[in-house]
Write a protein that holds these residues in place. Structure first.
Motif, PDB file in Angstrom:
ATOM      1  N   GLU A  24       2.475   1.781  -3.424  1.00  0.00           N
ATOM      2  CA  GLU A  24       1.484   2.341  -4.363  1.00  0.00           C
ATOM      3  C   GLU A  24       1.373   3.844  -4.177  1.00  0.00           C
ATOM      4  O   GLU A  24       1.316   4.600  -5.147  1.00  0.00           O
ATOM      5  CB  GLU A  24       0.111   1.685  -4.142  1.00  0.00           C
ATOM      6  N   GLN A  25       1.340   4.283  -2.922  1.00  0.00           N
ATOM      7  CA  GLN A  25       1.212   5.710  -2.635  1.00  0.00           C
ATOM      8  C   GLN A  25       2.447   6.476  -3.103  1.00  0.00           C
ATOM      9  O   GLN A  25       2.330   7.548  -3.689  1.00  0.00           O
ATOM     10  CB  GLN A  25       0.978   5.947  -1.140  1.00  0.00           C
TER      11      GLN A  25
ATOM     12  N   GLU B  60       9.520  11.573  -0.723  1.00  0.00           N
ATOM     13  CA  GLU B  60       8.224  10.905  -0.939  1.00  0.00           C
ATOM     14  C   GLU B  60       8.234   9.510  -0.311  1.00  0.00           C
ATOM     15  O   GLU B  60       7.250   9.067   0.277  1.00  0.00           O
ATOM     16  CB  GLU B  60       7.900  10.803  -2.433  1.00  0.00           C
TER      17      GLU B  60
ATOM     18  N   GLN C  53       6.136   8.022   3.567  1.00  0.00           N
ATOM     19  CA  GLN C  53       5.306   6.828   3.736  1.00  0.00           C
ATOM     20  C   GLN C  53       5.876   5.931   4.839  1.00  0.00           C
ATOM     21  O   GLN C  53       5.447   4.794   5.007  1.00  0.00           O
ATOM     22  CB  GLN C  53       5.196   6.058   2.414  1.00  0.00           C
TER      23      GLN C  53
ATOM     24  N   ALA D  61       0.835  -1.208   0.000  1.00  0.00           N
ATOM     25  CA  ALA D  61       0.000   0.000   0.000  1.00  0.00           C
ATOM     26  C   ALA D  61       0.870   1.258   0.000  1.00  0.00           C
ATOM     27  O   ALA D  61       0.589   2.218  -0.731  1.00  0.00           O
ATOM     28  CB  ALA D  61      -0.937  -0.006   1.206  1.00  0.00           C
ATOM     29  N   ALA D  62       1.922   1.258   0.790  1.00  0.00           N
ATOM     30  CA  ALA D  62       2.814   2.423   0.846  1.00  0.00           C
ATOM     31  C   ALA D  62       3.553   2.601  -0.485  1.00  0.00           C
ATOM     32  O   ALA D  62       3.724   3.732  -0.956  1.00  0.00           O
ATOM     33  CB  ALA D  62       3.798   2.266   2.002  1.00  0.00           C
TER      34      ALA D  62
ATOM     35  N   ALA E  12       2.305   6.808  -6.872  1.00  0.00           N
ATOM     36  CA  ALA E  12       1.339   7.837  -7.266  1.00  0.00           C
ATOM     37  C   ALA E  12       1.903   9.237  -7.014  1.00  0.00           C
ATOM     38  O   ALA E  12       1.776  10.127  -7.868  1.00  0.00           O
ATOM     39  CB  ALA E  12       0.023   7.653  -6.508  1.00  0.00           C
ATOM     40  N   ASN E  13       2.536   9.442  -5.874  1.00  0.00           N
ATOM     41  CA  ASN E  13       3.093  10.757  -5.546  1.00  0.00           C
ATOM     42  C   ASN E  13       4.230  11.136  -6.481  1.00  0.00           C
ATOM     43  O   ASN E  13       4.349  12.290  -6.890  1.00  0.00           O
ATOM     44  CB  ASN E  13       3.578  10.796  -4.093  1.00  0.00           C
TER      45      ASN E  13
END
Length: 194
Positions: A66-67, A86, A90, A63-64, A70-71
């Motif tokens: 993925e974030q 970035e 996370q 999940a991290a 995206a960032n």
């Protein structure tokens, strides 16, 4: 025997293998701009029965990642520190270290010192996550010594004072770094005025 409640890569081979494999493949995620490398690694480990702490670690990391992806897509980064903040935000401190290490190895001068200081700052939080205050203090002190001298080099990417304050106090709540660069630049310009 693994403590089924605690993910501990310092004392458990399975935890260490999972952490290292995910982290190594996360660098490929950033290069390829897609999640497949870490999904393959996660599937490999998840094919076998896993303690809940390991399964949870894998899920949280995916999940991290993925974030972060995206960032990074949303904010084009032209310097490794831009991407590193970035990753840091996370709470991926081991990955921050792993991501910056190749850049550190090929850098020289002040750039090399700054990258090493950020790697050490991330290492301090890796130790804090495991409750190792002695190791965290030792590494944080080394990071602080360099960051104090090179605040201006970090300022375009993050607020160096915020990071320094957190490291000095070994605050277990890590600072959020992305998006604090504007504050850092304003405060450094204010101090530099005659």
């Amino acid at each position: 025997m693994i403590d089924r409640q605690r993910f501990d890569p310092f004392n458990n081979r399975l935890c260490r293998n999972v952490r290292n494999a995910l982290s190594e493949n996360f660098k490929e995620v950033l290069k390829q701009n897609k999640m497949q490398p870490v999904r393959r690694v996660a599937a490999f480990f998840q094919n076998d029965p896993l303690p809940p702490c390991v399964r949870s670690y894998i899920d949280q990391r995916l999940a991290a990642y993925e974030q972060v992806l995206a960032n990074v897509r949303d904010h084009q980064r032209d310097h490794p520190l831009g991407t590193a903040v970035e990753i840091w935000d996370q709470h991926l401190f081991f990955e921050t270290h792993e991501y910056l290490e190749p850049y550190w190895m090929t850098a020289d001068g002040d750039e090399k010192k700054l990258l090493q200081a950020i790697i050490r700052a991330a290492g301090a939080y890796v130790h804090l996550e495991q409750g190792n205050l002695t190791g965290a203090r030792r590494i944080a002190d080394k990071a602080v010594a360099v960051l104090e001298v090179h605040q201006d080099r970090l300022a375009p990417y993050a607020d160096p004072r915020l990071l320094l304050d957190k490291l000095r106090s070994l605050d277990p709540t890590p600072p959020m770094l992305a998006g604090t660069a504007g504050q850092a630049n304003r405060s450094i310009r204010t101090i530099d005025r005659p």
